[in-house]
Design a protein around this motif. Structure first.
Motif, mmCIF file in Angstrom:
data_model
loop_
_atom_site.group_PDB
_atom_site.id
_atom_site.type_symbol
_atom_site.label_atom_id
_atom_site.label_comp_id
_atom_site.label_asym_id
_atom_site.label_seq_id
_atom_site.Cartn_x
_atom_site.Cartn_y
_atom_site.Cartn_z
ATOM 1 N N LEU A 67 65.806 48.023 49.457
ATOM 2 C CA LEU A 67 64.892 48.352 48.377
ATOM 3 C C LEU A 67 64.678 47.108 47.521
ATOM 4 O O LEU A 67 65.445 46.142 47.614
ATOM 5 C CB LEU A 67 65.466 49.494 47.546
ATOM 6 N N TYR B 241 61.262 57.460 46.795
ATOM 7 C CA TYR B 241 60.647 57.012 48.037
ATOM 8 C C TYR B 241 60.610 58.142 49.049
ATOM 9 O O TYR B 241 61.496 59.007 49.061
ATOM 10 C CB TYR B 241 61.456 55.866 48.667
ATOM 11 N N LEU C 167 60.631 57.959 53.228
ATOM 12 C CA LEU C 167 60.739 57.045 54.362
ATOM 13 C C LEU C 167 60.712 57.819 55.668
ATOM 14 O O LEU C 167 61.121 58.989 55.721
ATOM 15 C CB LEU C 167 62.030 56.226 54.278
ATOM 16 N N ARG D 72 60.811 52.988 57.610
ATOM 17 C CA ARG D 72 59.581 52.487 57.002
ATOM 18 C C ARG D 72 59.280 53.303 55.750
ATOM 19 O O ARG D 72 59.497 54.522 55.732
ATOM 20 C CB ARG D 72 58.408 52.590 57.976
ATOM 21 N N THR D 73 58.741 52.661 54.738
ATOM 22 C CA THR D 73 58.382 53.332 53.494
ATOM 23 C C THR D 73 56.989 53.935 53.616
ATOM 24 O O THR D 73 56.019 53.227 53.909
ATOM 25 C CB THR D 73 58.418 52.352 52.307
ATOM 26 N N TRP E 239 55.750 56.106 50.952
ATOM 27 C CA TRP E 239 55.257 55.967 49.585
ATOM 28 C C TRP E 239 56.397 55.702 48.628
ATOM 29 O O TRP E 239 57.564 55.954 48.949
ATOM 30 C CB TRP E 239 54.426 57.161 49.128
ATOM 31 N N ARG E 240 56.038 55.168 47.477
ATOM 32 C CA ARG E 240 56.990 54.883 46.394
ATOM 33 C C ARG E 240 56.358 55.313 45.085
ATOM 34 O O ARG E 240 55.208 54.972 44.808
ATOM 35 C CB ARG E 240 57.324 53.393 46.335
#
Length: 510
Positions: free
Chosen positions: A247, A273, A275, A284-285, A287-288
């Protein structure tokens, strides 16, 4: 309610640091619960339901996250009930009849109390002396320890969160930074034994000095994990593959993580988040979403940021939304996001009636209703390394529990009720009976907000429609019974199992 003790105001406060303070403070990372200031516009006192609020659903009909095929039974497989961290259970809990309780003294703080499909409770504890994480297998009828297994000692931040897999094995990361699956079975003599059935080193992803703070399986049987220093990873102990990402600098993970078919939710000290990982097993992300973390850590919280393990909930699948509580300075807010893209569904003030803006607990989520318990001012004996000073430096534990209902179409939310219940544990909602279960910490001096080493503790059942306590039973008096904002578990036999700083309480109805 038991008669209060007559004790002078000069009682020593529980904030005094005992010899085992480091142990207790880190175990407290597993949970949290408390309150806040003045009633804002739109807030409703306990018992009053605003016009247009969604009625509570009938027993057994509330949508909850779907069963994870790689986890144990819903309601008992994880500290928060299921891998979506809904803090719900399909089990009823203690029924009609006189309530009674018994404490199993293990000389240990026991934050993780789980029950497998065979009905045997599996408990993860840290002993007061030596502080070596220890797994206990309990007798479901008496609560006595049938056998135990010591794990490798490491950072106290590790070994708080664990879960049961689909074969009733405890999945945990020990002090050697190894992912373990601990099984239980009888030996040739008929005695119960615990053993490590599988082991995978996570050292390539978890640096020396760091520790895993949360882990949960995905829908392929792989294990997601997050570390205190901000690494999120995915491990497959069938193939040996371990992949991870870091992060942003400065972000830490102080609570557990949650998994749903859509992905894995992680709340750091700065943001929430979602993932995912494909066939390659690389995180993989998706959204945040940053939240208001306030200007500093608050008393009754153990990190500077949200105290929430993110909660999946929703009106249909049970996972359309993700909920947390932020750490805004004056009044904390429930934040609800769409799982699909992270857009905000709604934001509502919570814990507004009782005088303390903060929650170290995971919200309870079922259908369109969320229940938030406050921990502002809760007297944890000590703080984790790196927690930093709080602002203010101390505060009384006022208590607080808020219900917020979200419109089914996701167009907003509103407080249904808000009270000053002094919950000292993470509440659990039985969808079988529509009952909230928790343990409360009463003040020695009625009407005050202070805490002492002689505080009484009560198991209570709360009506989620009104927020009122409908049943209670005193489980003990004094610090031996401190539930330290740890989560309870409803067992299949109807008993309520609650970890304390010295062992496990077993609450039953005759």
């Amino acid at each position: 309610m038991p008669a209060p003790l007559s004790v002078p105001n000069t009682l020593p406060r529980a904030r005094r640091r005992p010899p085992t303070a480091a142990l207790l403070s880190v175990l407290a990372l597993a949970a949290g619960t408390l309150a806040a200031g003045t009633l804002p516009a739109g807030a409703v006192p306990a018992g009053a339901v605003p016009a247009g609020a969604a009625p509570i659903a009938a027993a057994g009909s509330v949508p909850v996250p779907p069963h994870n095929p790689y986890a144990g039974p819903d309601g008992t497989a994880t500290m928060h009930g299921d891998t979506g961290s809904s803090d719900t259970t399909p089990l009823a809990g203690p029924g009609a009849g006189a309530l009674s309780s018994k404490r199993t003294a293990l000389a240990s703080a026991c934050p993780t109390v789980l029950v497998g499909s065979d009905g045997l409770p599996v408990v993860l504890c840290t002993p007061i002396f030596g502080q070596v994480p220890t797994v206990h297998l309990l007798d479901p009828a008496t609560g006595a320890s049938l056998t135990s297994l010591e794990l490798t000692k490491g950072s106290l931040l590790g070994g708080v969160y664990a879960y049961l897999d689909h074969e009733d094995r405890l999945v945990v990361v020990d002090g050697s930074r190894s992912l373990l699956r601990v099984g239980h079975r009888r030996d040739a003599s008929g005695a119960w034994r615990l053993s490590v059935d599988r082991r995978l080193s996570l050292a390539e992803a978890v640096p020396d000095g760091d520790a895993v703070t949360g882990l949960s399986p995905d829908w392929r049987g792989r294990v997601w994990f997050a570390t205190g220093a901000g690494t999120v990873g995915l491990a497959d102990d069938r193939t040996g593959q371990v992949s991870s990402l870091r992060l942003p600098a400065g972000e830490r993970v102080a609570n557990s993580i949650s998994t749903a078919p859509e992905g894995t939710a992680v709340t750091s000290t700065h943001a929430t988040y979602l993932l995912t990982a494909g066939d390659d097993g690389v995180p993989r992300t998706v959204w945040r979403q940053a939240y208001d973390r306030g200007r500093a850590r608050k008393p009754g919280l153990l990190s500077w940021g949200s105290g929430s393990t993110p909660t999946f909930l929703g009106p249909s699948s049970g996972t359309e939304w993700v909920a947390i509580v932020d750490n805004a300075d004056t009044t904390v807010r429930l934040k609800v996001y769409r799982t699909a893209d992270g857009t905000e569904v709604c934001s509502s003030p919570v814990l507004v009636a009782s005088g303390g803006p903060g929650s170290e607990n995971s919200p309870v989520g079922a259908g369109t209703s969320v229940y938030v318990a406050g921990t502002y001012g809760y007297p944890y004996p000590a703080l984790p390394d790196g927690a930093g000073p709080s602002e203010p430096s101390s505060a009384d534990f006022a208590g607080g529990l808020t219900r917020v209902d979200i419109r089914p179409d996701g167009s907003g939310c509103a407080i249904v009720w808000d009270n000053a219940l002094r919950s000292a544990a993470v509440p659990k909602l039985s969808t079988a009976t529509n009952t909230l279960h928790t343990v409360v910490r009463d003040p020695v001096i009625p009407g005050t907000k202070g805490t002492s080493l002689l505080d009484p503790y009560r198991y209570v059942q709360v009506d989620p429609a009104t927020g009122r306590v409908v049943r209670s039973h005193q489980v003990g008096i004094g610090s031996l019974y401190d539930t330290l904002q740890m989560a309870g578990t409803v067992a299949p036999d109807g008993s309520y199992l609650q970890g304390t700083v010295t062992g496990v309480l077993r609450i039953t109805a005759d």
